[in-house]
Design a protein around this motif. Structure first.
Motif, PDB file in Angstrom:
ATOM      1  N   ILE A  50      -1.957   8.932  -5.094  1.00  0.00           N
ATOM      2  CA  ILE A  50      -2.775   7.827  -4.853  1.00  0.00           C
ATOM      3  C   ILE A  50      -4.265   8.030  -5.521  1.00  0.00           C
ATOM      4  N   TYR A  51      -4.496   9.067  -5.758  1.00  0.00           N
ATOM      5  CA  TYR A  51      -5.652   9.332  -6.289  1.00  0.00           C
ATOM      6  C   TYR A  51      -5.709   9.718  -7.920  1.00  0.00           C
ATOM      7  N   ARG A  72      -3.837  -4.348   0.006  1.00  0.00           N
ATOM      8  CA  ARG A  72      -2.554  -3.729   0.311  1.00  0.00           C
ATOM      9  C   ARG A  72      -1.367  -3.684  -0.590  1.00  0.00           C
ATOM     10  N   PHE A  96       5.097   5.555   2.634  1.00  0.00           N
ATOM     11  CA  PHE A  96       5.393   6.573   3.204  1.00  0.00           C
ATOM     12  C   PHE A  96       6.488   6.570   4.331  1.00  0.00           C
ATOM     13  N   TYR A 108      -0.162  11.311   7.159  1.00  0.00           N
ATOM     14  CA  TYR A 108       1.169  11.886   6.859  1.00  0.00           C
ATOM     15  C   TYR A 108       1.924  12.370   8.279  1.00  0.00           C
ATOM     16  N   ASN A 128      -6.904  14.428  -0.208  1.00  0.00           N
ATOM     17  CA  ASN A 128      -7.937  13.998   0.600  1.00  0.00           C
ATOM     18  C   ASN A 128      -7.790  15.046   1.828  1.00  0.00           C
ATOM     19  N   ASP A 176       2.101  12.480  -3.306  1.00  0.00           N
ATOM     20  CA  ASP A 176       1.066  11.408  -2.994  1.00  0.00           C
ATOM     21  C   ASP A 176       0.088  11.501  -4.127  1.00  0.00           C
ATOM     22  N   GLY A 231       0.805  -1.296   0.024  1.00  0.00           N
ATOM     23  CA  GLY A 231       0.100   0.031   0.103  1.00  0.00           C
ATOM     24  C   GLY A 231       1.079   1.317   0.136  1.00  0.00           C
ATOM     25  N   SER A 232       0.270   2.414  -0.344  1.00  0.00           N
ATOM     26  CA  SER A 232       1.111   3.612  -0.157  1.00  0.00           C
ATOM     27  C   SER A 232       1.618   3.765   1.519  1.00  0.00           C
ATOM     28  N   SER A 233       0.675   3.455   2.200  1.00  0.00           N
ATOM     29  CA  SER A 233       0.902   3.594   3.544  1.00  0.00           C
ATOM     30  C   SER A 233       2.650   3.168   3.836  1.00  0.00           C
ATOM     31  N   SER A 282      -0.657   4.031  -5.447  1.00  0.00           N
ATOM     32  CA  SER A 282      -1.076   2.633  -4.957  1.00  0.00           C
ATOM     33  C   SER A 282      -2.096   2.160  -5.870  1.00  0.00           C
ATOM     34  N   TYR A 313      -4.483  14.355   5.038  1.00  0.00           N
ATOM     35  CA  TYR A 313      -4.694  13.313   5.319  1.00  0.00           C
ATOM     36  C   TYR A 313      -3.967  12.846   6.466  1.00  0.00           C
ATOM     37  N   SER A 334      -4.962   0.800  -4.489  1.00  0.00           N
ATOM     38  CA  SER A 334      -6.006   1.117  -3.455  1.00  0.00           C
ATOM     39  C   SER A 334      -7.212   1.773  -4.141  1.00  0.00           C
ATOM     40  N   LYS A 335      -7.169   3.020  -4.844  1.00  0.00           N
ATOM     41  CA  LYS A 335      -8.230   3.768  -5.090  1.00  0.00           C
ATOM     42  C   LYS A 335      -8.657   3.562  -6.576  1.00  0.00           C
TER      43      LYS A 335
HETATM   44  C1  PLP Z   1      -4.449  10.765   0.341  1.00  0.00           C
HETATM   45  C2  PLP Z   1      -4.138   9.212   0.759  1.00  0.00           C
HETATM   46  N1  PLP Z   1      -2.945   8.749   0.796  1.00  0.00           N
HETATM   47  C3  PLP Z   1      -2.727   7.649   1.103  1.00  0.00           C
HETATM   48  C4  PLP Z   1      -3.705   6.664   1.671  1.00  0.00           C
HETATM   49  C5  PLP Z   1      -3.231   5.358   1.874  1.00  0.00           C
HETATM   50  O1  PLP Z   1      -3.921   4.342   1.058  1.00  0.00           O
HETATM   51  P1  PLP Z   1      -3.111   2.835   0.944  1.00  0.00           P
HETATM   52  O2  PLP Z   1      -2.249   2.533   1.838  1.00  0.00           O
HETATM   53  O3  PLP Z   1      -4.510   1.966   0.929  1.00  0.00           O
HETATM   54  O4  PLP Z   1      -2.325   2.946  -0.282  1.00  0.00           O
HETATM   55  C6  PLP Z   1      -4.802   7.066   1.795  1.00  0.00           C
HETATM   56  C7  PLP Z   1      -5.843   6.239   1.961  1.00  0.00           C
HETATM   57  O5  PLP Z   1      -6.910   6.509   2.353  1.00  0.00           O
HETATM   58  C8  PLP Z   1      -5.423   8.467   1.296  1.00  0.00           C
HETATM   59  O6  PLP Z   1      -6.543   8.961   1.225  1.00  0.00           O
END
Ligand code: PLP
Length: 393
Positions: free
Chosen positions: A212-213, A248, A110, A134, A182, A210, A105-107, A237, A131, A239-240
């Protein structure tokens, strides 16, 4: 009898990160559903749709042909090549697959980025509203998150002037940029992102972007920092856009000097990313037609809310450029967004996230609505919110 030893267990100061208040809304919504209430979920920021059929099929096929051991720490080579190819398809960019790092995941991206680029005590700028992880990941790693309040004048994004003003107060070592963002859903137009990156790098500030979107942009096309600088650390990621939150899996585009440090960190912190998720992710790129339909659903939802919420009484929200969020000003009704969200859930049956999760002070006046659900739910949410606000106003 054994004498009880005094317990050495004391939570560390750095583990003392704030909780996500939306989880209280999630729990309250689940309690109401257990009693038979129908709740419209606009609180958690994740797609209602699942992974593309191509991803599921690839995993089904892989399951009959194990074993599925560890992979290379940086990720399966064919997946890294496929991700690099996506930069050519989406942005016309030629990215060396050797710079792609697959992450949990992007988590996890980071954590790797912050560990590789910063020392304990380094100051890293983040936008408010923003978010929350961070700032929480930074403080858990003993870095100092530096809050910069953004305003409507700059589409609620960081700017070069805001960054430099903070840098002059005390030097910054890093900045995290998110576009689409976000919780606001706002985006930085390409020239503004370019100016921000240039000013940061001229001042010796490391940029973490970031993205991710990306893929979920409606107002204008999202720009990748990868086009603007070879020194920016890009985080993305599955994820979105790819609807794979629970798998993940994400990725980074890493500047060459940080590649080997990140590889060593990943080897030690995770060994590798779950193999089945990597297989699914590679196949997900072949499911674009399905994913574009999901995106069209978000666009429809966005139209329903942009037209419906003002009629319902929520007349003021930030420009919904991308992602699947709308950040609405509720100050006409309340200056306690947590209490407002709790009442809206109990009385109208619509779950949303209080702004205080994203901005401890000004977030009291805001509510984040996630529109990643079904269009019929958006219509019903508008109806319910309108009826409820007419009663409470
Ligand atoms: C702006 C942003 N960055 C990172 C994440 C983390 O996402 P993930 O770990 O699922 O890739 C989220 C999840 O909502 C997010 O909104």
């Amino acid at each position: 009898m054994l004498e009880m030893a005094k317990s050495p267990l004391r939570p560390s100061a750095r583990s003392n990160v704030p909780p996500f208040m939306v989880m209280d809304v999630v729990a309250a919504a689940a309690r109401l559903e257990a009693k038979g209430r129908r709740i419209i979920h606009m609180e958690v920021g994740q797609p209602a749709a699942g992974a593309a059929a191509t991803a599921i099929a690839a995993v089904r096929a892989a399951l009959s042909s194990g074993p599925h051991g560890y992979t290379e720490a940086l990720g399966i080579a064919s997946l890294r090549r496929r991700i690099a190819r996506a930069y050519s398809d989406w942005h016309g960019l030629d990215i060396d697959p050797g710079r792609i790092v697959v992450t949990t995941g992007s988590s996890a991206g980071f954590m790797l980025a912050f560990l590789a680029a910063f020392e304990a005590g380094d100051r890293v700028a983040v936008a408010l509203p923003g978010y929350p992880p961070y700032r929480h990941i930074l403080s858990a790693l003993n870095c100092e998150p530096v809050f910069i309040e953004t305003t409507a004048a700059t589409r609620w994004s960081l700017t070069d002037e805001l960054l430099l003003a903070e840098h002059r107060v005390r030097p910054l070592q890093g900045v995290v940029v998110g576009s689409p963002a976000n919780p606001t859903g706002t985006m930085l137009p390409a020239p503004a992102l370019a100016a921000l990156i240039k000013c940061a790098q001229d001042a010796g500030i490391v940029v973490i972007s970031d993205e991710i979107y990306h893929g979920l942009d409606y107002a204008f096309a999202a720009e990748s920092a990868a086009r603007l600088s070879g020194d920016a650390i890009i985080i993305n990621s599955f994820s979105k856009y790819f609807c794979m939150t629970g798998w993940r899996i994400g990725w980074m585009v890493v500047p060459p000097p940080l590649l080997r440090p990140i590889e060593r960190l990943q080897q030690n912190l995770a060994i590798s990313v779950p193999t089945l998720s990597q297989i699914a992710a590679e196949a997900a790129f072949d499911g674009r037609a399905e994913l574009e339909k999901v995106k069209q659903g978000y666009e429809e939802n966005r139209r329903i809310l942009l037209a419906g919420l003002p009629r319902a009484g929520l007349t003021s929200f930030l420009p919904a450029d991308g992602a699947f969020y709308l950040y609405a000003d509720i100050s006409r009704f309340s200056t306690d967004s947590f209490e407002f969200a709790t009442r809206m859930l109990e009385e109208a049956g619509v779950a949303a996230t209080p702004g205080v999760d994203f901005d401890p002070l000004r977030g009291r006046n805001f509510l984040r609505l996630c529109y990643a659900g079904a269009p019929q739910d958006m219509h019903e949410a508008v109806e319910r919110i309108g009826k409820w606000l007419r009663q409470v106003a």
